[in-house]
Design a protein around this motif. Sequence first.
Motif, PDB file in Angstrom:
ATOM      1  N   ASP A 217       4.389 -68.718  38.131  1.00 22.90           N
ATOM      2  CA  ASP A 217       4.024 -67.434  38.751  1.00 22.90           C
ATOM      3  C   ASP A 217       5.109 -66.394  38.483  1.00 22.90           C
ATOM      4  OD1 ASP A 217       1.706 -68.506  39.791  1.00 22.90           O
ATOM      5  OD2 ASP A 217       2.534 -68.819  41.803  1.00 22.90           O
ATOM      6  N   ARG A 218       6.338 -66.759  38.757  1.00 19.46           N
ATOM      7  CA  ARG A 218       7.452 -65.818  38.608  1.00 19.46           C
ATOM      8  C   ARG A 218       7.724 -65.494  37.149  1.00 19.46           C
ATOM      9  NH1 ARG A 218       8.125 -68.929  42.974  1.00 19.46           N
ATOM     10  NH2 ARG A 218       8.849 -67.952  44.923  1.00 19.46           N
ATOM     11  N   TYR A 219       7.622 -66.501  36.299  1.00 19.16           N
ATOM     12  CA  TYR A 219       7.851 -66.279  34.869  1.00 19.16           C
ATOM     13  C   TYR A 219       6.814 -65.305  34.300  1.00 19.16           C
ATOM     14  CZ  TYR A 219       7.969 -67.195  29.854  1.00 19.16           C
ATOM     15  OH  TYR A 219       8.026 -67.050  28.497  1.00 19.16           O
ATOM     16  N   LEU A 220       5.543 -65.515  34.647  1.00 20.90           N
ATOM     17  CA  LEU A 220       4.475 -64.644  34.135  1.00 20.90           C
ATOM     18  C   LEU A 220       4.546 -63.247  34.749  1.00 20.90           C
ATOM     19  CD1 LEU A 220       1.606 -67.286  34.105  1.00 20.90           C
ATOM     20  CD2 LEU A 220       2.581 -66.143  32.097  1.00 20.90           C
ATOM     21  N   ALA A 221       5.011 -63.157  35.971  1.00 21.56           N
ATOM     22  CA  ALA A 221       5.185 -61.829  36.581  1.00 21.56           C
ATOM     23  C   ALA A 221       6.201 -61.007  35.796  1.00 21.56           C
ATOM     24  CB  ALA A 221       5.642 -61.982  38.032  1.00 21.56           C
ATOM     25  N   ARG A 222       7.221 -61.684  35.238  1.00 27.10           N
ATOM     26  CA  ARG A 222       8.255 -60.984  34.464  1.00 27.10           C
ATOM     27  C   ARG A 222       7.831 -60.717  33.025  1.00 27.10           C
ATOM     28  NH1 ARG A 222      11.595 -65.056  36.430  1.00 27.10           N
ATOM     29  NH2 ARG A 222      11.869 -65.798  34.285  1.00 27.10           N
ATOM     30  N   THR A 223       7.097 -61.645  32.414  1.00 24.51           N
ATOM     31  CA  THR A 223       6.841 -61.582  30.969  1.00 24.51           C
ATOM     32  C   THR A 223       5.391 -61.301  30.601  1.00 24.51           C
ATOM     33  OG1 THR A 223       6.386 -63.963  30.761  1.00 24.51           O
ATOM     34  CG2 THR A 223       8.694 -63.252  30.627  1.00 24.51           C
ATOM     35  N   GLY A 224       4.469 -61.514  31.532  1.00 29.91           N
ATOM     36  CA  GLY A 224       3.049 -61.489  31.191  1.00 29.91           C
ATOM     37  C   GLY A 224       2.490 -60.139  30.790  1.00 29.91           C
ATOM     38  N   TYR A 225       3.123 -59.055  31.232  1.00 27.20           N
ATOM     39  CA  TYR A 225       2.629 -57.726  30.870  1.00 27.20           C
ATOM     40  C   TYR A 225       3.031 -57.383  29.432  1.00 27.20           C
ATOM     41  CZ  TYR A 225       1.058 -56.450  35.573  1.00 27.20           C
ATOM     42  OH  TYR A 225       0.378 -56.373  36.761  1.00 27.20           O
ATOM     43  N   LYS A 226       4.300 -57.538  29.117  1.00 23.65           N
ATOM     44  CA  LYS A 226       4.788 -57.168  27.788  1.00 23.65           C
ATOM     45  C   LYS A 226       4.232 -58.067  26.704  1.00 23.65           C
ATOM     46  CE  LYS A 226       9.018 -56.305  25.153  1.00 23.65           C
ATOM     47  NZ  LYS A 226      10.505 -56.294  25.179  1.00 23.65           N
ATOM     48  N   SER A 227       4.108 -59.372  26.995  1.00 21.39           N
ATOM     49  CA  SER A 227       3.681 -60.326  25.961  1.00 21.39           C
ATOM     50  C   SER A 227       2.224 -60.169  25.560  1.00 21.39           C
ATOM     51  CB  SER A 227       3.922 -61.753  26.449  1.00 21.39           C
ATOM     52  OG  SER A 227       3.121 -62.045  27.589  1.00 21.39           O
ATOM     53  N   GLN A 228       1.434 -59.429  26.335  1.00 14.04           N
ATOM     54  CA  GLN A 228       0.025 -59.230  26.007  1.00 14.04           C
ATOM     55  C   GLN A 228      -0.275 -57.843  25.440  1.00 14.04           C
ATOM     56  OE1 GLN A 228      -2.982 -61.153  28.723  1.00 14.04           O
ATOM     57  NE2 GLN A 228      -1.235 -61.129  30.131  1.00 14.04           N
ATOM     58  N   GLN A 229       0.784 -57.109  25.052  1.00  9.88           N
ATOM     59  CA  GLN A 229       0.585 -55.770  24.505  1.00  9.88           C
ATOM     60  C   GLN A 229       1.477 -55.555  23.295  1.00  9.88           C
ATOM     61  OE1 GLN A 229       0.117 -52.557  27.671  1.00  9.88           O
ATOM     62  NE2 GLN A 229       1.063 -54.165  28.907  1.00  9.88           N
ATOM     63  N   THR A 230       0.925 -54.895  22.287  1.00 16.61           N
ATOM     64  CA  THR A 230       1.713 -54.517  21.122  1.00 16.61           C
ATOM     65  C   THR A 230       2.525 -53.264  21.455  1.00 16.61           C
ATOM     66  OG1 THR A 230       0.061 -53.019  20.172  1.00 16.61           O
ATOM     67  CG2 THR A 230      -0.170 -55.372  19.662  1.00 16.61           C
ATOM     68  N   ASP A 231       3.225 -52.748  20.466  1.00 21.26           N
ATOM     69  CA  ASP A 231       3.961 -51.491  20.656  1.00 21.26           C
ATOM     70  C   ASP A 231       3.087 -50.268  20.393  1.00 21.26           C
ATOM     71  OD1 ASP A 231       6.287 -52.881  21.239  1.00 21.26           O
ATOM     72  OD2 ASP A 231       6.888 -53.011  19.135  1.00 21.26           O
ATOM     73  N   ARG A 232       1.847 -50.498  19.962  1.00 24.14           N
ATOM     74  CA  ARG A 232       0.953 -49.396  19.595  1.00 24.14           C
ATOM     75  C   ARG A 232       0.225 -48.869  20.821  1.00 24.14           C
ATOM     76  NH1 ARG A 232      -4.311 -50.189  17.140  1.00 24.14           N
ATOM     77  NH2 ARG A 232      -3.663 -52.362  16.827  1.00 24.14           N
ATOM     78  N   PRO A 233       0.207 -47.569  21.066  1.00 27.61           N
ATOM     79  CA  PRO A 233      -0.532 -47.023  22.209  1.00 27.61           C
ATOM     80  C   PRO A 233      -2.017 -47.368  22.121  1.00 27.61           C
ATOM     81  CG  PRO A 233       0.941 -45.373  21.286  1.00 27.61           C
ATOM     82  CD  PRO A 233       0.929 -46.520  20.316  1.00 27.61           C
ATOM     83  N   ALA A 234      -2.607 -47.640  23.260  1.00 27.64           N
ATOM     84  CA  ALA A 234      -4.024 -47.979  23.294  1.00 27.64           C
ATOM     85  C   ALA A 234      -4.889 -46.738  23.138  1.00 27.64           C
ATOM     86  CB  ALA A 234      -4.356 -48.679  24.604  1.00 27.64           C
ATOM     87  N   ASP A 235      -6.038 -46.907  22.498  1.00 23.93           N
ATOM     88  CA  ASP A 235      -7.025 -45.838  22.366  1.00 23.93           C
ATOM     89  C   ASP A 235      -8.069 -46.042  23.456  1.00 23.93           C
ATOM     90  OD1 ASP A 235      -8.884 -43.957  21.714  1.00 23.93           O
ATOM     91  OD2 ASP A 235      -9.478 -44.865  19.792  1.00 23.93           O
ATOM     92  N   HIS A 236      -7.955 -45.332  24.543  1.00 24.21           N
ATOM     93  CA  HIS A 236      -8.853 -45.537  25.669  1.00 24.21           C
ATOM     94  C   HIS A 236     -10.214 -44.883  25.464  1.00 24.21           C
ATOM     95  CE1 HIS A 236      -4.897 -46.252  27.836  1.00 24.21           C
ATOM     96  NE2 HIS A 236      -5.560 -47.379  27.986  1.00 24.21           N
ATOM     97  N   ASP A 237     -10.378 -44.187  24.363  1.00 26.63           N
ATOM     98  CA  ASP A 237     -11.679 -43.586  24.065  1.00 26.63           C
ATOM     99  C   ASP A 237     -12.537 -44.468  23.159  1.00 26.63           C
ATOM    100  OD1 ASP A 237     -11.151 -41.252  25.528  1.00 26.63           O
ATOM    101  OD2 ASP A 237     -10.065 -40.361  23.837  1.00 26.63           O
TER     102      ASP A 237
END
Length: 335
Positions: A255-275
Motif C-alpha cells: 500500500d505504502r510503496y504504491l502510494a509513493r510510486t504508483g502515480y509516476k510509474s503509470q505515466q510517461t513524460d508526455r502531456p496527455a491529450d484530454h481531447d
Amino acid sequence: MRRQDVQVAVVTGASAGVGRATVRLLARRGIAIALLARGRVGLDAAAEEVRAAGSRALPIEVDMADHDQVVAAGRRIEAELGPIDLWINNAFSSVFAPFQQTRPEEFRRAMEVTYLGYVHGTRVALSHMSPRDRGTIVQVGSALAYRGIPLQATYCGAKHAIVGFTEALRCELLHERSKVQLTMVHLPALNTPQFDWLLSRLPRHAEPVPPIYQPEVAARAIVGAADRPGRREYWVGASTVLTILGNRIAPGLLDRYLARTGYKSQQTDRPADHDRPNNLWHPLDGPGGHDYGAHGGFSARSHSRSPQAWLSRHRLVTAAGLAGATVGTLAWLRR
C-alpha cells in the motif's frame, strides 16, 4: 493433462490487443473462430488474418455489456460454425483516473463491459456447453485481480470481481460433477493499444508499469491454459508472481510503496491529450476508424518472451529438471 480437442473457439475483445494476438495463434491451428468485439474495422481485419491462416472466421459486433447481444451471438456461432468448444473471455474497458475523478456512470460502464461482460460470456458459454457436458472457459485475468493499484480502481475492481465470480462458479461445477473446464490466466503489464484508447484523466499519457510484455506472451499462456484447463489458474510473468505473492505476505507495505510510486510509474513524460476520443462508450475502430492491431506504442521496451510463463506451463519438465539438478548436486557433494 491432455491437450483439449478444440474445433470452434470464441474470443471476446478479439479485434485488438491480447484478443487479437490470441486469435492469430488459434488460427494457426485450423480452429474455426468467432470473433466478438464492438469495432467493425478491427473485427474485419482480424477475420481476414484468420482466413489467411486457413481457418474459418465469424466476426460479430457485440457489446459484451448487453446480455441479449451476447445470447444472440452464441446462437449464431452454434448455427454457423458448430458446437462451441472453447470460450475465452477477454474484452474490457476502463478509466485511467483517481477514483474521485471517475464519474459514477463511467465506473458503472467499465464494470458492465469488463465484469458483467465476463458474466454474460460465461453464462452463454455454459448454456451451450453444459447440455453436452464438455467445453472449456478461459477467464483472462490480471495481477491486478489480486493487488489493486492507484489510478485504476475501475479495472482492479472488475478484475477482483471476476476472480470471486469464477471461484464461486468453479465450486458449483464441481458440485454438479460437470466436465466443463474453467480456468483463469493472470497477466502482467502488456504493450497493447489500451493506453491509446481508454478514457484517461491523468495529466500525462498513461503507460504500463514495467516490466512490459508483448501481447503474444499473453496469447501463448491463454492458449496453453485452454490446452490444459485442469489447473485453477496460471500466472504469467515474474512480475505477476511477485505482485500476487507480495500482496499475500505484506499488503500494507505494498500500500505504502504504491502510494509513493504508483502515480509516476503509470505515466510517461508526455502531456496527455484530454481531447482525444476514447472507447468507453463507443469503439474507436468503427466506421472511419482504423485497425489498432495487437501492439501498443511500447514495443521498444517490451519483452517478447517470459521464461516464468514457460516454466509455469511446463511444470512437469521444470520439476524433473529441478529433481535432476538436486540429485546431481547430492552426488557431487558425496564425492
